[in-house]
Design an enzyme around this catalytic site. Structure first.
Site, mmCIF file in Angstrom:
data_model
loop_
_atom_site.group_PDB
_atom_site.id
_atom_site.type_symbol
_atom_site.label_atom_id
_atom_site.label_comp_id
_atom_site.label_asym_id
_atom_site.label_seq_id
_atom_site.Cartn_x
_atom_site.Cartn_y
_atom_site.Cartn_z
ATOM 1 N N LYS A 225 48.927 40.945 19.160
ATOM 2 C CA LYS A 225 47.829 40.471 20.002
ATOM 3 C C LYS A 225 47.266 39.202 19.394
ATOM 4 O O LYS A 225 47.249 39.044 18.172
ATOM 5 C CB LYS A 225 46.709 41.534 20.055
ATOM 6 C CG LYS A 225 45.816 41.416 21.264
ATOM 7 C CD LYS A 225 46.357 42.189 22.450
ATOM 8 C CE LYS A 225 45.456 42.096 23.650
ATOM 9 N NZ LYS A 225 45.869 42.976 24.728
ATOM 10 N N GLY B 74 37.701 44.859 39.902
ATOM 11 C CA GLY B 74 38.279 43.571 39.516
ATOM 12 C C GLY B 74 39.756 43.528 39.847
ATOM 13 O O GLY B 74 40.209 44.098 40.854
ATOM 14 N N VAL C 96 42.262 45.014 38.662
ATOM 15 C CA VAL C 96 42.926 46.313 38.768
ATOM 16 C C VAL C 96 42.221 47.188 39.818
ATOM 17 O O VAL C 96 42.863 47.803 40.672
ATOM 18 C CB VAL C 96 42.930 47.059 37.409
ATOM 19 C CG1 VAL C 96 43.622 48.405 37.541
ATOM 20 C CG2 VAL C 96 43.590 46.219 36.326
ATOM 21 N N GLY D 253 34.409 49.532 38.428
ATOM 22 C CA GLY D 253 34.964 48.214 38.122
ATOM 23 C C GLY D 253 35.910 47.767 39.213
ATOM 24 O O GLY D 253 37.004 48.335 39.366
HETATM 25 P P1 NAD Z 1 38.246 42.247 35.675
HETATM 26 O O1 NAD Z 1 37.445 41.429 34.749
HETATM 27 O O2 NAD Z 1 39.069 41.569 36.733
HETATM 28 O O3 NAD Z 1 37.279 43.286 36.446
HETATM 29 C C1 NAD Z 1 36.362 44.090 35.791
HETATM 30 C C2 NAD Z 1 35.273 44.470 36.780
HETATM 31 O O4 NAD Z 1 34.401 45.384 36.127
HETATM 32 C C3 NAD Z 1 34.417 43.287 37.264
HETATM 33 O O5 NAD Z 1 34.282 43.340 38.674
HETATM 34 C C4 NAD Z 1 33.072 43.513 36.545
HETATM 35 O O6 NAD Z 1 31.970 43.050 37.319
HETATM 36 C C5 NAD Z 1 33.052 45.011 36.413
HETATM 37 N N1 NAD Z 1 32.191 45.519 35.346
HETATM 38 C C6 NAD Z 1 31.981 44.978 34.126
HETATM 39 N N2 NAD Z 1 31.159 45.758 33.421
HETATM 40 C C7 NAD Z 1 30.854 46.831 34.208
HETATM 41 C C8 NAD Z 1 30.076 47.990 34.042
HETATM 42 N N3 NAD Z 1 29.423 48.215 32.900
HETATM 43 N N4 NAD Z 1 30.009 48.880 35.069
HETATM 44 C C9 NAD Z 1 30.667 48.643 36.226
HETATM 45 N N5 NAD Z 1 31.422 47.562 36.434
HETATM 46 C C10 NAD Z 1 31.520 46.664 35.444
HETATM 47 O O7 NAD Z 1 39.140 43.187 34.763
HETATM 48 P P2 NAD Z 1 40.530 43.892 35.153
HETATM 49 O O8 NAD Z 1 41.648 42.970 34.864
HETATM 50 O O9 NAD Z 1 40.402 44.531 36.487
HETATM 51 O O10 NAD Z 1 40.601 45.025 34.026
HETATM 52 C C11 NAD Z 1 39.754 46.154 34.075
HETATM 53 C C12 NAD Z 1 39.936 46.974 32.809
HETATM 54 O O11 NAD Z 1 41.310 47.370 32.689
HETATM 55 C C13 NAD Z 1 39.613 46.216 31.517
HETATM 56 O O12 NAD Z 1 39.102 47.150 30.577
HETATM 57 C C14 NAD Z 1 40.978 45.715 31.057
HETATM 58 O O13 NAD Z 1 41.004 45.516 29.643
HETATM 59 C C15 NAD Z 1 41.842 46.884 31.459
HETATM 60 N N6 NAD Z 1 43.247 46.509 31.672
HETATM 61 C C16 NAD Z 1 43.565 45.582 32.611
HETATM 62 C C17 NAD Z 1 44.893 45.263 32.832
HETATM 63 C C18 NAD Z 1 45.294 44.257 33.894
HETATM 64 O O14 NAD Z 1 46.469 44.235 34.278
HETATM 65 N N7 NAD Z 1 44.377 43.448 34.410
HETATM 66 C C19 NAD Z 1 45.894 45.903 32.087
HETATM 67 C C20 NAD Z 1 45.545 46.880 31.139
HETATM 68 C C21 NAD Z 1 44.200 47.170 30.938
#
Ligand code: NAD
Length: 350
Positions: free
Chosen positions: A82, A184, A186, A182
């Site tokens: 990482k 976002g 995902v 959340g």
């Molecule tokens: P993102 O930043 O696109 O979306 C995250 C969402 O969560 C945002 O809409 C934000 O407003 C919301 N949020 C933040 N804090 C919050 C809270 N306390 N309560 C409610 N909502 C909250 O992130 P993502 O890419 O969708 O990833 C989401 C999670 O999954 C993260 O923890 C990330 O590390 C993990 N993850 C993502 C991927 C990927 O492919 N994107 C892969 C593995 C793990």
């Protein structure tokens, strides 16, 4: 005692750490290579502002180890690594681009010892930039950036199916209540899949606009961030931030299953036992959220067929079926079983 960069590296069980300082922006760069038993170290590049360089290094070391277990958990030939770009604050676009270019030059100098993809704070477009200079970015197809979110969402969806089957004896989502925390990259594609499967949807986010839009488009019910842990549910899906499973929330949870994409969902390892004691089935985060990594790994190895990529991600369902069965047989938590299986796999390959 205040720990130094040196202390952190001395107490780490990984293979190597590249430490650099980007003078023009005042950014510390940490590339942590944890374990290359299975292949070249591969993991995201996180760009974030930390309280101290030590906190940035700590994140890189912890996340690199997590990648070792993620790859081993899904049986892919990559090692755990990482990178963290510990920026001093939000950088103007030109400075940010300059930093990414100099970071890419450093990656190039490593001659493939570490390959990287998007993570918090970096975008698919950044990977095109980094890939063009370094030749070591994953998830870039024919010069186009790919978004890992939908693949991660697919992995979570099939992982939920494994959990439903194990817990309720039926993998049907019909009328099952699912809360996605959340919305976002995902969370949103996951909402679409769950809606199509007939789930009863609840959604929560600190961004009120995205909640309102999702409610309007899908008919889901909005849940205020503060009441998420008190909702009676079949599935709670943490897809926002880590450490939402801790002694405070676990004692409040009224769900049958926890299955979501967030990294590091357990505040500490003992929380897995607390969930098990409460009869709540927990799908280990680094297994259920591996879909994006699996898809990008396959793209990097030359796979182009979308159906094949999805089929590779869908194997997460089989992995979780096996983990839940073994946990049942041994009366152990799925987290401990997943950890042991990954370690076993690493030992077999070394
Ligand atoms: P993102 O930043 O696109 O979306 C995250 C969402 O969560 C945002 O809409 C934000 O407003 C919301 N949020 C933040 N804090 C919050 C809270 N306390 N309560 C409610 N909502 C909250 O992130 P993502 O890419 O969708 O990833 C989401 C999670 O999954 C993260 O923890 C990330 O590390 C993990 N993850 C993502 C991927 C990927 O492919 N994107 C892969 C593995 C793990």
């Amino acid at each position: 005692m205040i720990e130094t960069l040196q202390d952190k590296i001395i107490s780490w069980d990984g293979e190597s750490v590249v430490v650099a300082y980007d003078q023009p922006t005042g950014t510390w760069i940490f590339i942590a290579i944890h374990n290359t038993t299975l292949g070249v170290a591969s993991g995201g590049t996180r760009m974030k502002s930390y309280n101290s360089p030590v906190a940035g290094l700590e994140d890189a070391l912890r996340l690199a180890e997590g990648m070792t277990y993620k790859w081993a958990g899904v049986g892919m030939s990559f090692g755990g690594g990482k990178a963290v770009l510990a920026v001093p604050g939000r950088l103007p676009t030109r400075e940010r681009d300059g930093l990414l270019d100099r970071y890419a030059e450093r990656l190039k100098s490593l001659k493939g010892a570490f390959q990287t993809g998007v993570d918090m704070g970096t975008t698919p477009e950044d990977m095109i930039r980094i890939g063009a200079i370094s030749g070591h970015a994953v998830g870039v197809r024919e010069g186009q950036s790919a978004d890992p979110g939908p693949y991660t969402a697919l992995g979570v969806f099939v992982g939920m199916r494994a959990a439903l089957k194990y817990h309720f004896g039926s993998e049907s989502f019909e009328s099952r209540s699912v809360l996605i925390q959340g919305l976002g990259d995902v969370g949103l594609p996951l909402v679409d899949r769950l809606k199509a499967a007939g789930a009863h949807l609840f959604v929560s986010d600190i961004d009120e606009a995205v909640v309102a839009k999702t409610v309007e488009e899908t008919g889901a019910t909005a849940v205020a961030p503060g009441t998420v842990y008190d909702m009676p549910l079949d599935i709670y899906a943490p897809c926002a931030v880590g450490a939402t499973l801790n002694p405070d929330t676990i004692s409040r949870l009224k769900c049958a299953i926890v299955a979501g994409s967030a990294n590091n969902q357990l505040e500490s390892f003992s929380d897995a036992k607390a969930l098990q004691d409460r009869g709540i089935l927990y799908a280990p985060d680094y297994v259920i959220n591996a879909g994006g990594a699996v898809a990008f790994g396959h793209i990097h190895q030359g796979e182009r067929d979308e159906r094949q990529l999805e089929a590779a991600v869908e194997k997460i369902e089989t992995a979780l079926n096996d983990i839940f069965s073994e946990a049942d047989e041994l009366d152990d938590s799925p987290s401990r079983v997943a950890h042991r299986r990954a370690k076993r796999f690493l030992d077999e390959q070394s």
